[in-house]
Design a protein around this motif. Structure first.
Motif, PDB file in Angstrom:
ATOM      1  N   VAL A 136      -9.808  -3.189  14.641  1.00 57.63           N
ATOM      2  CA  VAL A 136      -8.437  -3.489  14.211  1.00 57.63           C
ATOM      3  C   VAL A 136      -7.626  -3.692  15.495  1.00 57.63           C
ATOM      4  N   PHE A 165      -6.662  -8.711   5.835  1.00 60.41           N
ATOM      5  CA  PHE A 165      -6.430  -8.548   7.273  1.00 60.41           C
ATOM      6  C   PHE A 165      -5.839  -9.813   7.900  1.00 60.41           C
ATOM      7  N   PHE A 213      -1.205  -4.073  14.964  1.00 61.76           N
ATOM      8  CA  PHE A 213      -0.371  -3.751  13.822  1.00 61.76           C
ATOM      9  C   PHE A 213       1.076  -3.865  14.199  1.00 61.76           C
ATOM     10  N   SER A 221       0.849  -1.196   0.000  1.00 56.34           N
ATOM     11  CA  SER A 221       0.000   0.000   0.000  1.00 56.34           C
ATOM     12  C   SER A 221       0.880   1.240   0.000  1.00 56.34           C
ATOM     13  N   ALA A 225      -9.354  -1.165   2.997  1.00 54.20           N
ATOM     14  CA  ALA A 225      -9.455  -0.692   4.385  1.00 54.20           C
ATOM     15  C   ALA A 225     -10.851  -0.217   4.746  1.00 54.20           C
ATOM     16  N   THR A 276     -13.615  -3.167   7.972  1.00 53.76           N
ATOM     17  CA  THR A 276     -13.428  -2.365   9.183  1.00 53.76           C
ATOM     18  C   THR A 276     -14.738  -1.736   9.657  1.00 53.76           C
TER      19      THR A 276
HETATM   20  C1  4IA Z   1      -4.339  -0.158   2.568  1.00 52.32           C
HETATM   21  C2  4IA Z   1      -5.214  -0.564   8.965  1.00 52.32           C
HETATM   22  C3  4IA Z   1      -6.190  -1.001   7.952  1.00 52.32           C
HETATM   23  C4  4IA Z   1      -7.541  -0.414   8.221  1.00 52.32           C
HETATM   24  C5  4IA Z   1      -5.723  -0.745   6.550  1.00 52.32           C
HETATM   25  C6  4IA Z   1      -5.686  -1.801   5.675  1.00 52.32           C
HETATM   26  C7  4IA Z   1      -5.244  -1.608   4.366  1.00 52.32           C
HETATM   27  C8  4IA Z   1      -4.831  -0.356   3.957  1.00 52.32           C
HETATM   28  C9  4IA Z   1      -4.873   0.705   4.841  1.00 52.32           C
HETATM   29  C10 4IA Z   1      -5.324   0.510   6.142  1.00 52.32           C
HETATM   30  O1  4IA Z   1      -4.407  -1.095   1.775  1.00 52.32           O
HETATM   31  O2  4IA Z   1      -3.879   0.951   2.273  1.00 52.32           O
END
Ligand code: 4IA
Length: 399
Positions: free
Chosen positions: A285, A172, A288, A84, A238, A242
């Protein structure tokens, strides 16, 4: 290197089914063990207290995202998909895509959506109540509402939307270690990734949604055209699971706290606080990772360069060092400062969108339902990163 205190060690597996079913006892154990704990099973460090989690989230210089925010260390392992541009990047590369999304998902966009989403929420609640007063709130409300409003707002066409939740669920899971949950998703990864990628193309997107606005930012030179599809992909990754699980969390909280539902009914303006309190209480979430960019000292312990640190957002959000009666879901508390949306430069860029979804749905429900109570045992959905419900049977009393 100077001598440091011995690191408390734990052999707990935060990604085992037993822990995923109920992580709270493990959170307490890790918080009590010390500010930094070494997880021997994963050869990883962990922060479970509010102070260290929040400090690490703010300190992006020492705790990098660019090696991935999951268990896999991109310094040594190939990511399962192109990283990402927002989540798995540090400044300065992170900043241009972030600026674009901040604007696309900002107050102007939300003002335009509020009226439509309120009407959609009312229509959904009316349709569910017309079917009966006992139903499963997980699919009927929490699953249905974000899927009804968010993909339209992004501007993706109607076909294939059933792929969004399975794609997100796998993404996730993939932040965790390569366990059975990741293996379960593996057979569909290629197909789901190809579908998502196809929806991120300019031609696939409607002309006035978030997706088109991301492409317009590329036309203005704010990001390159090569970045645009990956920024759209961030929304699709995201933005769905979520909010589904965040809304499940607040509905489950109200079903099990009837006095809090009465407070919301008396004062519907509490809907936003209620959602944030549910995000603190449940932490959709849960975790991390970050990666130490050098030998970083925390609480007398040195986390060595290049090592992963698992940050327990959920545990920080119930740390008694920070919160009074942390296990209580309480609308009179000020939940601001929770780390359920992260903190610092990566803090959830879609949080206002999520709040608007929850607020419009709760407002519609509070106007139509006098009581909401459990109609059977709820059932968890296990995911390496998300705290989720598969089923929340409820019985409601319409006004
Ligand atoms: C992305 C932390 C979570 C909500 C999240 C998951 C994927 C991405 C961003 C945030 O793919 O940018």
């Amino acid at each position: 290197m100077t001598a440091t205190a011995a690191v408390p060690t734990s052999d707990v597996d935060p990604f085992s089914h037993e822990v995923l079913e109920d992580p709270l006892p493990m959170h307490e154990q890790l918080r009590e063990a010390g500010p930094v704990v070494y997880l021997s099973r994963y050869d990883t460090y962990a922060f479970a207290r509010y102070e260290e989690v929040r400090a690490a989230l703010v300190d992006w210089q020492d705790f990098s995202s660019a090696a991935g925010v999951g268990h896999a260390n991109f310094r040594y392992e190939e990511p399962w998909r192109p990283p990402s541009l927002l989540l798995e990047a540090d400044p300065p590369r992170h900043d241009a895509p972030r600026r674009v999304l901040t604007k696309v998902l900002g107050p102007r966009a939300l003002r335009r959506l509020r009226e439509d989403w309120s009407a959609d929420a009312e229509a959904l609640v009316d349709a569910v109540l017309a079917e009966g007063t006992t139903f499963d709130a997980a699919p009927a409300l929490a699953g249905a509402f974000p899927l009804r409003v968010f993909p339209d707002a992004v501007g993706i066409p109607a076909d294939g939307r059933e792929n969004l939740l399975p794609y997100g669920d796998h993404a996730f899971n993939a932040f965790g270690p390569a366990n059975d949950l990741v293996a379960k998703g593996a057979p569909r990864v290629a197909e789901l990734s190809a579908w998502v990628a196809s929806r991120c193309a300019r031609e696939a997107l409607g002309d006035d949604g978030f997706g088109a606005q991301i492409w317009a930012a590329a036309d203005r030179g704010e990001i390159t055209p090569a970045m645009a599809p990956l920024v759209v992909r961030s929304l699709l990754t995201a933005g769905v699971d979520t909010t589904v699980h965040g809304i499940s969390a607040v509905l489950h909280a109200f079903a099990t706290h009837p006095e809090q539902w009465q407070r919301l009914r008396a004062e519907p303006g509490l809907a936003r606080v209620a959602f944030d309190e549910a995000v603190r209480w449940e932490s959709p979430v849960q975790t991390f990772f970050r990666t130490a960019t050098g030998d970083v000292e925390v609480g007398g312990v040195v986390v060595p360069d290049g090592r992963k640190i698992l940050m327990f957002l959920a545990s920080a959000n119930r740390d008694p060092r920070r919160w009074a009666d942390p296990d209580v879901f309480d609308l009179s508390r000020d939940p601001s400062g929770h780390v359920g949306f992260g903190f610092g430069i990566h803090q959830c860029v879609g949080q206002h969108v999520a709040r608007l979804e929850a607020e419009t749905l709760l407002t519609a429900l509070a106007a139509r339902v006098e009581r909401i109570e459990p109609a059977g045992p709820p059932r968890r959905h296990h995911n390496n990163t998300l705290r989720a419900w598969a089923s929340i049977p409820v019985r409601v009393t319409p006004v």
